[in-house]
Scaffold this motif. Structure first.
Motif, mmCIF file in Angstrom:
data_model
loop_
_atom_site.group_PDB
_atom_site.id
_atom_site.type_symbol
_atom_site.label_atom_id
_atom_site.label_comp_id
_atom_site.label_asym_id
_atom_site.label_seq_id
_atom_site.Cartn_x
_atom_site.Cartn_y
_atom_site.Cartn_z
ATOM 1 N N ALA A 3 0.805 -1.183 0.163
ATOM 2 C CA ALA A 3 -0.068 0.045 -0.038
ATOM 3 C C ALA A 3 0.722 1.408 0.035
ATOM 4 O O ALA A 3 0.699 2.008 -0.648
ATOM 5 N N ALA A 4 1.926 1.151 0.697
ATOM 6 C CA ALA A 4 2.956 2.352 0.818
ATOM 7 C C ALA A 4 3.401 2.556 -0.465
ATOM 8 O O ALA A 4 3.709 3.801 -0.765
ATOM 9 N N SER A 5 3.885 1.392 -1.329
ATOM 10 C CA SER A 5 4.576 1.581 -2.362
ATOM 11 C C SER A 5 3.762 1.848 -3.644
ATOM 12 O O SER A 5 4.007 3.089 -4.272
ATOM 13 N N ALA A 6 2.497 1.450 -3.593
ATOM 14 C CA ALA A 6 1.550 2.040 -4.363
ATOM 15 C C ALA A 6 1.138 3.863 -4.202
ATOM 16 O O ALA A 6 1.127 4.321 -5.210
ATOM 17 N N GLN A 7 1.295 3.972 -2.963
ATOM 18 C CA GLN A 7 0.973 5.337 -2.727
ATOM 19 C C GLN A 7 2.322 6.200 -3.175
ATOM 20 O O GLN A 7 2.071 7.488 -3.843
ATOM 21 N N ALA A 8 3.381 5.747 -2.955
ATOM 22 C CA ALA A 8 4.739 6.578 -3.267
ATOM 23 C C ALA A 8 4.598 6.454 -5.002
ATOM 24 O O ALA A 8 5.450 7.562 -5.459
ATOM 25 N N GLN A 9 4.278 5.652 -5.536
ATOM 26 C CA GLN A 9 4.209 5.459 -7.092
ATOM 27 C C GLN A 9 2.970 6.150 -7.709
ATOM 28 O O GLN A 9 2.812 5.764 -8.997
ATOM 29 N N LYS A 10 2.175 6.762 -7.055
ATOM 30 C CA LYS A 10 1.041 7.276 -7.734
ATOM 31 C C LYS A 10 1.401 8.268 -8.887
ATOM 32 O O LYS A 10 2.439 8.954 -8.924
ATOM 33 N N PRO A 11 0.915 7.812 -10.195
ATOM 34 C CA PRO A 11 1.376 8.566 -11.467
ATOM 35 C C PRO A 11 1.109 10.075 -11.234
ATOM 36 O O PRO A 11 0.250 10.514 -10.411
ATOM 37 N N HIS A 12 2.167 11.032 -11.938
ATOM 38 C CA HIS A 12 1.943 12.333 -11.883
ATOM 39 C C HIS A 12 2.076 12.574 -13.352
ATOM 40 O O HIS A 12 2.456 11.725 -14.159
ATOM 41 N N ASP A 23 -2.243 20.335 -14.574
ATOM 42 C CA ASP A 23 -3.230 20.586 -13.709
ATOM 43 C C ASP A 23 -4.233 19.495 -13.764
ATOM 44 O O ASP A 23 -5.348 19.439 -13.325
ATOM 45 N N ALA A 24 -3.777 18.439 -14.799
ATOM 46 C CA ALA A 24 -4.597 17.314 -14.899
ATOM 47 C C ALA A 24 -4.971 16.446 -13.714
ATOM 48 O O ALA A 24 -3.986 16.519 -12.804
ATOM 49 N N LEU A 81 -0.265 -1.214 -19.532
ATOM 50 C CA LEU A 81 -0.527 -0.298 -18.388
ATOM 51 C C LEU A 81 -0.728 1.195 -18.816
ATOM 52 O O LEU A 81 0.243 1.711 -19.420
ATOM 53 N N VAL A 82 -1.967 1.896 -18.714
ATOM 54 C CA VAL A 82 -2.034 3.195 -18.963
ATOM 55 C C VAL A 82 -2.811 4.034 -17.537
ATOM 56 O O VAL A 82 -3.225 3.409 -16.794
ATOM 57 N N ASN A 83 -2.571 5.412 -18.041
ATOM 58 C CA ASN A 83 -3.127 6.386 -16.667
ATOM 59 C C ASN A 83 -4.182 7.162 -17.658
ATOM 60 O O ASN A 83 -4.127 7.679 -18.710
ATOM 61 N N ASN A 84 -5.217 7.285 -17.017
ATOM 62 C CA ASN A 84 -6.671 8.186 -17.556
ATOM 63 C C ASN A 84 -6.518 9.454 -16.746
ATOM 64 O O ASN A 84 -6.351 9.519 -15.697
ATOM 65 N N TRP A 85 -6.521 10.432 -17.572
ATOM 66 C CA TRP A 85 -6.497 11.775 -17.094
ATOM 67 C C TRP A 85 -7.675 12.646 -17.447
ATOM 68 O O TRP A 85 -8.165 12.494 -18.559
ATOM 69 N N ILE A 86 -8.123 13.382 -16.503
ATOM 70 C CA ILE A 86 -9.277 14.381 -16.776
ATOM 71 C C ILE A 86 -9.003 15.792 -16.346
ATOM 72 O O ILE A 86 -8.058 16.226 -15.633
ATOM 73 N N GLY A 87 -9.699 16.778 -16.865
ATOM 74 C CA GLY A 87 -9.447 18.270 -16.569
ATOM 75 C C GLY A 87 -10.172 19.078 -17.196
ATOM 76 O O GLY A 87 -11.287 18.546 -18.312
#
Length: 220
Positions: free
Chosen positions: A14-23, A112-113, A132-138
């Motif tokens: 859980a800590a690893s997943a939090q640290a690797q949250k996509p930016h 700011d996405a 593996l992909v990341n979805n962004w909204i804004g």
């Protein structure tokens, strides 16, 4: 004891997943690939091969598709720093030169996405079966628009872009067959017959990429 070890592993994950949250990542500045554009409100569908240079702010697009049930073929060279766009026809050995006043829009995730989700396109059941992909909204305050973007987690490559305003409706862009780098630098130079093109007429101004695609002249 086994439960404690299991709990510790879960906490570490859980800590690893939090640290690797996509930016929001930075996409390659040089790319070649293909895209499809669907613009239902204007009855436009385009299939394009593009060459993209974010460093020099240059884009070359060879497009074909349907606009209001009529087929079209376009070859556009957009030089944003020079504020010039060429409409090239090798068939007629002709070239039209227009003023380009649109700001260059890099293929990237806005700072700011907001991350909506990280997902796997395809399957995670076996190696090579998923991406593996990341979805962004804004939102875009200047146009009162909204966007939904999907980029790969590794390489920060674009997959899809969905954009909406009350004026345009939905515009869907899908990317594929991407190659990092420029295969042919000559793509960004107009052919020799463009040297005889007339100067840009006053008032003949292109303000965005979609306007360039939607301009249909009688001789096209």
């Amino acid at each position: 004891m086994q439960h404690l070890i299991l709990l510790s592993l879960c906490l570490l994950l859980a800590a690893s997943a939090q640290a690797q949250k996509p930016h929001p990542c930075k996409s390659p500045p040089l790319m070649v690939g293909r895209i499809s554009v669907t613009y239902p409100k204007e009855a436009l569908f385009a299939y394009e091969r593009f060459t993209y240079d974010a460093l020099g702010q240059r884009v070359r697009v060879r497009a074909e598709g349907l606009y209001q049930n009529r087929s079209f073929h376009d070859d556009l060279l957009m030089l944003f720093r020079e504020e010039v766009m060429y409409e090239i026809s090798y068939r007629n050995h002709s070239c039209k030169k227009r003023a380009l006043k649109a700001p260059f829009q890099p293929i990237q995730i806005p700072r700011d996405a907001e991350l909506q989700a990280q997902v796997i396109v395809g399957s995670s059941s076996g190696p090579g079966q998923g991406l593996l992909v990341n979805n962004w909204i804004g939102e875009v305050p200047e146009t009162e628009g909204k966007y939904f973007m999907t980029f790969t987690e590794f390489g920060c490559l674009p997959i899809t872009s969905l954009y909406y305003t009350d004026k345009t409706g939905w515009i869907l862009t899908s990317f594929f067959d991407l190659v990092i780098g420029i295969e042919d630098p000559q793509e960004f130079f107009p052919p020799e017959f463009c040297a005889t093109s007339a100067a840009v007429e006053e008032g003949d101004v292109v303000t965005d990429f979609f306007q360039a695609l939607l301009r249909r002249d009688d001789d096209q």
